[in-house]
Design a protein around this motif. Structure first.
Motif, PDB file in Angstrom:
ATOM      1  N   ASN A 161     127.790  85.337  46.603  1.00  0.00           N
ATOM      2  CA  ASN A 161     128.720  86.355  47.040  1.00  0.00           C
ATOM      3  C   ASN A 161     129.338  86.969  45.889  1.00  0.00           C
ATOM      4  O   ASN A 161     130.542  87.224  45.851  1.00  0.00           O
ATOM      5  N   PRO A 162     128.583  87.367  45.112  1.00  0.00           N
ATOM      6  CA  PRO A 162     129.013  88.239  43.948  1.00  0.00           C
ATOM      7  C   PRO A 162     129.901  89.494  44.061  1.00  0.00           C
ATOM      8  O   PRO A 162     129.489  90.124  45.364  1.00  0.00           O
ATOM      9  N   LYS A 163     131.107  89.645  43.497  1.00  0.00           N
ATOM     10  CA  LYS A 163     131.733  90.936  43.985  1.00  0.00           C
ATOM     11  C   LYS A 163     131.587  91.946  43.054  1.00  0.00           C
ATOM     12  O   LYS A 163     132.138  92.670  42.294  1.00  0.00           O
ATOM     13  N   CYS A 164     130.381  92.547  43.578  1.00  0.00           N
ATOM     14  CA  CYS A 164     129.743  93.779  42.869  1.00  0.00           C
ATOM     15  C   CYS A 164     130.630  94.858  42.561  1.00  0.00           C
ATOM     16  O   CYS A 164     130.663  95.680  41.880  1.00  0.00           O
ATOM     17  N   LEU A 165     131.371  95.118  43.716  1.00  0.00           N
ATOM     18  CA  LEU A 165     132.232  96.465  43.713  1.00  0.00           C
ATOM     19  C   LEU A 165     133.182  96.509  42.795  1.00  0.00           C
ATOM     20  O   LEU A 165     133.796  97.522  42.309  1.00  0.00           O
ATOM     21  N   LEU A 166     133.661  95.308  42.462  1.00  0.00           N
ATOM     22  CA  LEU A 166     134.737  94.996  41.319  1.00  0.00           C
ATOM     23  C   LEU A 166     134.215  94.884  39.937  1.00  0.00           C
ATOM     24  O   LEU A 166     135.006  94.798  38.863  1.00  0.00           O
ATOM     25  N   CYS A 167     132.781  94.820  39.648  1.00  0.00           N
ATOM     26  CA  CYS A 167     132.220  94.791  38.654  1.00  0.00           C
ATOM     27  C   CYS A 167     132.049  95.925  37.673  1.00  0.00           C
ATOM     28  O   CYS A 167     131.754  96.985  37.955  1.00  0.00           O
ATOM     29  N   PRO A 168     132.837  95.753  36.363  1.00  0.00           N
ATOM     30  CA  PRO A 168     132.819  97.033  35.683  1.00  0.00           C
ATOM     31  C   PRO A 168     131.290  97.504  34.942  1.00  0.00           C
ATOM     32  O   PRO A 168     131.112  98.776  34.485  1.00  0.00           O
ATOM     33  N   ILE A 169     130.171  96.561  35.187  1.00  0.00           N
ATOM     34  CA  ILE A 169     128.962  96.855  34.671  1.00  0.00           C
ATOM     35  C   ILE A 169     127.969  96.926  35.824  1.00  0.00           C
ATOM     36  O   ILE A 169     126.935  97.012  35.667  1.00  0.00           O
ATOM     37  N   ALA A 170     128.427  97.101  36.933  1.00  0.00           N
ATOM     38  CA  ALA A 170     127.475  97.023  38.400  1.00  0.00           C
ATOM     39  C   ALA A 170     126.597  98.223  38.119  1.00  0.00           C
ATOM     40  O   ALA A 170     125.060  98.271  38.552  1.00  0.00           O
ATOM     41  N   ALA A 171     127.106  99.394  37.608  1.00  0.00           N
ATOM     42  CA  ALA A 171     126.007 100.414  37.506  1.00  0.00           C
ATOM     43  C   ALA A 171     124.694 100.294  36.853  1.00  0.00           C
ATOM     44  O   ALA A 171     123.922 101.000  36.849  1.00  0.00           O
ATOM     45  N   SER A 172     124.720  99.422  35.842  1.00  0.00           N
ATOM     46  CA  SER A 172     123.829  99.077  34.974  1.00  0.00           C
ATOM     47  C   SER A 172     122.910  97.813  35.324  1.00  0.00           C
ATOM     48  O   SER A 172     122.133  97.352  34.556  1.00  0.00           O
ATOM     49  N   CYS A 173     123.285  97.248  36.376  1.00  0.00           N
ATOM     50  CA  CYS A 173     122.625  95.842  36.983  1.00  0.00           C
ATOM     51  C   CYS A 173     121.338  96.039  37.696  1.00  0.00           C
ATOM     52  O   CYS A 173     121.272  96.731  38.964  1.00  0.00           O
ATOM     53  N   THR A 174     120.331  95.901  37.223  1.00  0.00           N
ATOM     54  CA  THR A 174     118.948  95.825  37.662  1.00  0.00           C
ATOM     55  C   THR A 174     118.956  95.200  38.880  1.00  0.00           C
ATOM     56  O   THR A 174     118.133  95.617  39.920  1.00  0.00           O
ATOM     57  N   ALA A 175     119.622  93.992  39.377  1.00  0.00           N
ATOM     58  CA  ALA A 175     119.365  93.200  40.164  1.00  0.00           C
ATOM     59  C   ALA A 175     119.949  93.739  41.478  1.00  0.00           C
ATOM     60  O   ALA A 175     119.808  93.836  42.343  1.00  0.00           O
ATOM     61  N   ARG A 176     121.391  94.203  41.203  1.00  0.00           N
ATOM     62  CA  ARG A 176     122.149  94.913  42.221  1.00  0.00           C
ATOM     63  C   ARG A 176     121.371  96.039  42.777  1.00  0.00           C
ATOM     64  O   ARG A 176     121.545  96.575  43.878  1.00  0.00           O
ATOM     65  N   ALA A 177     120.818  97.117  41.810  1.00  0.00           N
ATOM     66  CA  ALA A 177     120.087  98.040  42.136  1.00  0.00           C
ATOM     67  C   ALA A 177     118.963  97.875  43.299  1.00  0.00           C
ATOM     68  O   ALA A 177     118.775  98.510  44.323  1.00  0.00           O
ATOM     69  N   ALA A 178     118.310  96.471  43.049  1.00  0.00           N
ATOM     70  CA  ALA A 178     117.432  96.193  44.032  1.00  0.00           C
ATOM     71  C   ALA A 178     117.857  95.308  45.283  1.00  0.00           C
ATOM     72  O   ALA A 178     117.181  94.735  46.101  1.00  0.00           O
ATOM     73  N   GLY A 179     119.194  95.068  45.051  1.00  0.00           N
ATOM     74  CA  GLY A 179     119.915  94.348  46.326  1.00  0.00           C
ATOM     75  C   GLY A 179     119.318  92.828  46.161  1.00  0.00           C
ATOM     76  O   GLY A 179     119.314  92.177  47.395  1.00  0.00           O
ATOM     77  N   GLU A 180     119.049  92.289  45.116  1.00  0.00           N
ATOM     78  CA  GLU A 180     118.637  90.939  44.987  1.00  0.00           C
ATOM     79  C   GLU A 180     119.625  90.225  44.064  1.00  0.00           C
ATOM     80  O   GLU A 180     119.138  89.326  43.232  1.00  0.00           O
ATOM     81  N   GLN A 181     121.055  90.408  43.882  1.00  0.00           N
ATOM     82  CA  GLN A 181     121.727  89.723  42.906  1.00  0.00           C
ATOM     83  C   GLN A 181     121.785  87.935  43.167  1.00  0.00           C
ATOM     84  O   GLN A 181     121.848  87.542  42.009  1.00  0.00           O
ATOM     85  N   GLU A 182     121.694  87.818  44.413  1.00  0.00           N
ATOM     86  CA  GLU A 182     121.716  86.155  44.283  1.00  0.00           C
ATOM     87  C   GLU A 182     120.398  85.472  44.028  1.00  0.00           C
ATOM     88  O   GLU A 182     120.303  84.366  44.017  1.00  0.00           O
ATOM     89  N   ARG A 183     119.393  86.132  43.708  1.00  0.00           N
ATOM     90  CA  ARG A 183     117.913  85.706  43.592  1.00  0.00           C
ATOM     91  C   ARG A 183     118.133  85.134  42.193  1.00  0.00           C
ATOM     92  O   ARG A 183     117.357  84.199  41.762  1.00  0.00           O
ATOM     93  N   TYR A 184     118.986  85.632  41.277  1.00  0.00           N
ATOM     94  CA  TYR A 184     119.012  85.276  39.791  1.00  0.00           C
ATOM     95  C   TYR A 184     120.145  84.407  39.365  1.00  0.00           C
ATOM     96  O   TYR A 184     121.352  84.843  40.207  1.00  0.00           O
ATOM     97  N   PRO A 185     120.277  83.519  38.369  1.00  0.00           N
ATOM     98  CA  PRO A 185     118.859  83.215  37.700  1.00  0.00           C
ATOM     99  C   PRO A 185     117.721  82.630  38.691  1.00  0.00           C
ATOM    100  O   PRO A 185     118.390  81.718  39.538  1.00  0.00           O
ATOM    101  N   VAL A 186     116.588  82.727  38.529  1.00  0.00           N
ATOM    102  CA  VAL A 186     115.605  82.118  39.080  1.00  0.00           C
ATOM    103  C   VAL A 186     115.570  80.732  38.839  1.00  0.00           C
ATOM    104  O   VAL A 186     115.595  80.401  37.747  1.00  0.00           O
TER     105      VAL A 186
END
Length: 353
Positions: free
Chosen positions: A201-226
Motif C-alpha cells: 500500500n505505497p502512498k503514491c499520492l504523497l510521493c514527491p517523485i510519483a510523476a516519474s515512477c514507471t511502476a506507478r504509471a503501469a499501476g504495478e507498484q507492488e510488483r517491485y522489487p520482483v
C-alpha cells in the motif's frame, strides 16, 4: 529516462526532504554540515536489518556510555556485548569494537572519509562505506539499502528478480544521485522508502517523485522489487538448561566465534535437525523436562528448544560460568533467544528446580 528527468527527480526529492526529514539523533538537519562520523557509523551498523524504532533506545544508551571512538575502543568486550543484548545479529557488536580499535590504532581516532579507506575497517562493507562517505563527509557516493532498492526498482520498473537485480538498481541509483547533497539525497531516499514507498500500500499520492515512477504509471507498484518465491526456513532443535541453586540460576559465556559469540546465556546442547535431548547438559543432575518450549527465528533457521530444569546441590561451581539472581535475570543482557527461554522457565515455575 532522460538526464533532465533524472535531475528533476533529485531536485524534487531534496525539496521534499527539506520539508519532511525525520529528526533522528544521528542526523544533521537538511542542508546542514555533515553529522558526527562516529554517530553516523554507529547508526548505520545498528540499523542493519533493524528498524529505527528498535535502534533508538540502544543508540541513546550506547552514545551516553561510549560517545566516541576512543571510549568505545577502550571498552570491555563483555560490557559491549551486554549492552547490545536484544538487538540481534551480534557479530555487529563485535565488529563495532574491532572497528573502533582499528580507527584509534590506524587512523588517529578519526574515521576516514574515503570509501576505499572505510572498507578496510572491520564491519564496514560497500553499503556502509558509501553511506558514511555521503552522510558524514558530504562525498558523492551511491547509497543503496533495502528501502532505496524498493524505491529505485519501482521508479525504473526493473524486471529482474532480486538479488540478481542489485547491479541494475545500483546503476539506476547512480544515475539519479546528485553531485551536491549526496548525503541528504541518500537519507531522503531512505525516508521515502520507510514512510511512503512502503512494501504494501505505497502512498503514491504523497510521493514527491510519483510523476516519474514507471511502476506507478503501469499501476504495478507492488510488483517491485520482483522477488523469487521464498524457500521454507529449516527448523533446528535444542535443549535449554535451567540449573538453579537457591535463588540463582547458572549462566555461561558462549564461545567467541559462532552464533551469539561472546554472549552470556543459558547452557544449551547442540542445535540439530532432531531433538538432542539432554546431550551436553552442563552437569549430571536429575533433569526434569518441562511441558513448555522456547522458539526463536534466526536469519537462516528457526530454533525450537525443549526446556530442562534441575537443582544444583554441589559444594563447588558446576564449571565455567556464573550464578545470577533469578529475580534480576533481565540485567544479565541475555540475547533474545535465551531471554525467551528464561521467561518460559519462570512461567513454568521451574525456579526451584
Amino acid at each position: 529516462m532522460s538526464n533532465k528527468v533524472q535531475s528533476q527527480i533529485a531536485a524534487a526529492l531534496l525539496a521534499w526532504y527539506d520539508a519532511h526529514a525525520r529528526v533522528l539523533p544521528w542526523r544533521a538537519p537538511p542542508g546542514a554540515p555533515a553529522a558526527d562520523p562516529y554517530r553516523v557509523w554507529l547508526s548505520e551498523v545498528m540499523l542493519q536489518q533493524t528498524q529505527v524504532a528498535t535502534v533508538m533506545p540502544y543508540f541513546d544508551r550506547w552514545t551516553a556510555r561510549w560517545p566516541d571512538f576512543a571510549s568505545l575502543a577502550a571498552a570491555d568486550d563483555a560490557e559491549v556485548m551486554s549492552m547490545w543484548a536484544g538487538l540481534g545479529y551480534y557479530a555487529r557488536a563485535r565488529n563495532l569494537l574491532k572497528g573502533a580499535r582499528a580507527v584509534v590504532a590506524d587512523h588517529g581516532g578519526r574515521l576516514p572519509g574515503d570509501e576505499a579507506a572505510l572498507l578496510t575497517i572491520p564491519g564496514i562493507g560497500a553499503y556502509t562505506a558509501a553511506a558514511i562517505a555521503a552522510i558524514a563527509f558530504g562525498r558523492r557516493a551511491v547509497v543503496v539499502d533495502g528501502n532505496i532498492e524498493r524505491v529505485v526498482s519501482r521508479l525504473f520498473a526493473i524486471p529482474t528478480p532480486m538479488p540478481a537485480a542489485k547491479p541494475a538498481i545500483r546503476a539506476a541509483t547512480d544515475a539519479i544521485t546528485p553531485d551536491a547533497r549526496a548525503g541528504d539525497f541518500a537519507q531522503a531516499m531512505m525516508d521515502l522508502g520507510s514512510g511512503i514507498c512502503t512494501p504494501r500500500n505505497p502512498k503514491c499520492l504523497l510521493c514527491p517523485i510519483a510523476a516519474s515512477c514507471t511502476a506507478r504509471a503501469a499501476g504495478e507498484q507492488e510488483r517491485y522489487p520482483v522477488k523469487l518465491p521464498k524457500k521454507a526456513r529449516p527448523v533446528r532443535y535444542g535443549t535449554m538448561f535451567w540449573l538453579t541453586s537457591g535463588a540463582d540460576v547458572w549462566l555461561v559465556r558462549r564461545p567467541d566465534k559462532g552464533l551469539l559469540g561472546g554472549m552470556r546465556g543459558l547452557p544449551s546442547g547442540p542445535w540439530l535437525a532432531e531433538a538432542p535431548g539432554l546431550a551436553d547438559a552442563p552437569v549430571a543432575a536429575d533433569w526434569r523436562m518441562l511441558p513448555a518450549q522456547a522458539e526463536h527465528g534466526f536469519t537462516h533457521f528457526t530454533l525450537v528448544c525443549a526446556l530442562a530444569a534441575a537443582r544444583w546441590d554441589g559444594q563447588t561451581a558446576p564449571g565455567e560460568g556464573e550464578w545470577w539472581p533469578i529475580d534480576d535475570i533481565e540485567s544479565a543482557g541475555l540475547p533474545t533467544v535465551f531471554a525467551k527461554a528464561a521467561r518460559a522457565f519462570r512461567e513454568s515455575d521451574a525456579c526451584g528446580g
